[in-house]
Design an enzyme around this catalytic site. Structure first.
Site, PDB file in Angstrom:
ATOM      1  N   CYS A 180       7.910  -3.925  15.537  1.00  0.00           N
ATOM      2  CA  CYS A 180       7.550  -2.915  16.545  1.00  0.00           C
ATOM      3  C   CYS A 180       6.119  -3.193  16.997  1.00  0.00           C
ATOM      4  O   CYS A 180       5.245  -3.472  16.181  1.00  0.00           O
ATOM      5  CB  CYS A 180       7.662  -1.509  15.963  1.00  0.00           C
ATOM      6  SG  CYS A 180       9.302  -1.158  15.316  1.00  0.00           S
ATOM      7  N   CYS A 219       3.427   8.826   0.398  1.00  0.00           N
ATOM      8  CA  CYS A 219       4.025   7.966   1.412  1.00  0.00           C
ATOM      9  C   CYS A 219       4.191   6.586   0.784  1.00  0.00           C
ATOM     10  O   CYS A 219       3.206   5.950   0.411  1.00  0.00           O
ATOM     11  CB  CYS A 219       3.091   7.929   2.629  1.00  0.00           C
ATOM     12  SG  CYS A 219       3.654   6.804   3.915  1.00  0.00           S
ATOM     13  N   GLU A 256       0.831  -1.201   0.000  1.00  0.00           N
ATOM     14  CA  GLU A 256       0.000   0.000   0.000  1.00  0.00           C
ATOM     15  C   GLU A 256       0.865   1.251   0.000  1.00  0.00           C
ATOM     16  O   GLU A 256       1.958   1.264   0.568  1.00  0.00           O
ATOM     17  CB  GLU A 256      -0.900   0.012   1.236  1.00  0.00           C
ATOM     18  CG  GLU A 256      -1.961  -1.066   1.178  1.00  0.00           C
ATOM     19  CD  GLU A 256      -2.847  -1.093   2.418  1.00  0.00           C
ATOM     20  OE1 GLU A 256      -3.979  -1.553   2.282  1.00  0.00           O
ATOM     21  OE2 GLU A 256      -2.421  -0.668   3.498  1.00  0.00           O
ATOM     22  N   CYS A 268       2.837  -1.296  15.551  1.00  0.00           N
ATOM     23  CA  CYS A 268       2.731  -1.110  14.100  1.00  0.00           C
ATOM     24  C   CYS A 268       2.078  -2.321  13.443  1.00  0.00           C
ATOM     25  O   CYS A 268       2.535  -3.451  13.632  1.00  0.00           O
ATOM     26  CB  CYS A 268       4.129  -0.884  13.521  1.00  0.00           C
ATOM     27  SG  CYS A 268       4.172  -0.845  11.727  1.00  0.00           S
ATOM     28  N   CYS A 289       7.359  -6.300   7.249  1.00  0.00           N
ATOM     29  CA  CYS A 289       8.554  -5.775   7.909  1.00  0.00           C
ATOM     30  C   CYS A 289       8.995  -6.781   8.965  1.00  0.00           C
ATOM     31  O   CYS A 289       8.166  -7.384   9.645  1.00  0.00           O
ATOM     32  CB  CYS A 289       8.246  -4.433   8.577  1.00  0.00           C
ATOM     33  SG  CYS A 289       9.684  -3.709   9.407  1.00  0.00           S
ATOM     34  N   CYS A 321      -0.628   6.526   9.677  1.00  0.00           N
ATOM     35  CA  CYS A 321       0.660   5.926  10.037  1.00  0.00           C
ATOM     36  C   CYS A 321       0.454   4.631  10.794  1.00  0.00           C
ATOM     37  O   CYS A 321      -0.321   4.580  11.746  1.00  0.00           O
ATOM     38  CB  CYS A 321       1.446   6.845  10.972  1.00  0.00           C
ATOM     39  SG  CYS A 321       1.746   8.455  10.319  1.00  0.00           S
TER      40      CYS A 321
END
Ligand code: SAH
Ligand code: SF4
Length: 344
Positions: A116, A105, A92, A119, A112, A334
């Site tokens: 974290c 962005c 995305e 996230c 990933c 975010c």
């Protein structure tokens, strides 16, 4: 013959490639302009190239590295793009209008690996790195979608993935985006956000003049390690040393991102600790009130609490802005990117 992804090539590599297939080097510039100024959708649009060369390009290359699978628009005008890659994987990207700016962005990885806790991308694990062409093509497709009247003005590598865990492809993509023959973005308008991979930060600093943002999120090792496992490998002292050593022209500063998580890192003493930690770095702080998600075990602090945190920083002469995350109603804010959007 294996078809090459044409958007993998910075201009010098494209020059070599066109010579390898028997063309003159200046053809590379023409192709580069077609790809990134004219944003061609087909080689047929390049009437200044001979028919024979166009056929070679048609059969020897892949023009597109991503295709748009779906788009969604939020109430505030933010647009989210779901892109399908050649192997069917999804990523995305988000376009954020903030006149006179239009910020893209972009993603650097499918998922990933860094995990974290706050996230959503981190909950997916890493599937694979994006190629240079897949990074660059997100911008081409988004610019095609907005049309020639409006230009993307800023790029932030704050989508899915850790850009510095994919630094080879990232550095090549940056060279393409900065090249004045093509998009010609200014390095002042591109920001790479990293969780703080210390060796890769040093390389980025040596090789590219773009802005750096460091995801800090806590000013003490215990809290940071709990939120971000990478802190065990590169604890705060090591990270801050790398930040102080980061080569920057005198007017530039590193942006430190700090997600505010209710009762975890949002207390007045956390703010004071942050002031102390940053006192030796050329820095500004970007506070990000946490964007909640049912799969994530945190809450967003009250607005009062956010403003109080900012106030402590500002009174200590530490520049601190609050990021208004955009597009939350379409999960474009975010930390909310997970490419799980189902098109109806
Ligand atoms: N991997 C890089 C870049 C992608 S994340 C990095 O971590 O810096 C971009 C920014 O979004 C980071 O600052 C990240 O910490 C933040 N973010 C992640 N999850 C979030 C959430 N749930 N709410 C608000 N911001 C979040
Ligand atoms: Fe990865 Fe950045 Fe999310 Fe951490 S915040 S899991 S580094 S994308």
């Amino acid at each position: 013959m294996e078809r090459v992804f044409i958007k993998d090539f910075p201009l010098d590599a494209l020059e070599t490639w066109v010579q390898d297939i028997g063309e003159r080097p200046f053809r590379a510039r023409q192709i580069f302009r077609h790809l990134y100024n004219r944003l061609i959708r087909s080689w047929d649009e390049c009437s200044d190239l001979s028919k024979g060369f166009r056929t070679q390009l048609e059969y020897g290359t892949r023009l597109n590295a991503v295709e748009t699978a779906a788009t969604e628009e939020a109430a505030d005008g933010t647009r989210k793009f779901l892109f399908r890659l050649h192997d069917g994987k999804l990523i995305e990207s988000v376009l954020i209008p903030d006149p006179p700016r239009l910020t893209a962005c972009v993603s650097s990885q499918v998922g990933c690996a860094l995990g974290c806790r706050f996230c959503l991308t981190g909950t997916m694990g890493l599937t694979r790195n994006l190629s240079t062409a897949e990074i660059v093509d997100q911008l081409v497709h988004m610019q095609q979608a907005v049309g020639p009247e409006r230009r993307i003005t800023n790029i932030v590598f704050m989508g899915m993935g850790e850009p510095l865990a994919n630094e080879e492809a990232l550095l090549r993509a940056l060279r393409i985006l900065l090249d004045s023959t093509g998009f010609g973005f200014s390095h002042r308008r591109i920001t790479v956000s990293t969780v703080g991979l210390v060796p890769q930060m040093a390389r980025l600093g040596r090789e590219s003049p773009v802005n750096l943002a460091v995801s800090l999120h806590a000013a003490d090792d215990e809290t940071r390690s709990r939120l971000m496992p990478i802190n065990r490998k590169y604890p705060l002292a090591t990270l801050m040393e790398a930040c102080r050593a980061y080569p920057m022209p005198s007017r530039k500063r590193i942006t430190f991102e700090y997600i505010l998580l209710k009762d975890v890192n949002d207390r007045p003493e956390d703010a004071r600790r942050l002031v102390r930690l940053l006192s030796t770095a050329r820095s500004k702080v970007n506070l990000i009130p946490f964007n909640p998600h049912p799969d994530l075990p945190f809450e967003r602090p009250s607005e009062e609490r956010v403003l109080a945190f900012q106030d402590i920083l500002q009174k200590a002469h530490c520049t601190a802005t609050i990021r208004q995350s955009r597009g939350a109603d379409i999960r474009a804010a975010c930390g909310q990117l997970a490419a799980r959007m189902v098109s109806s």
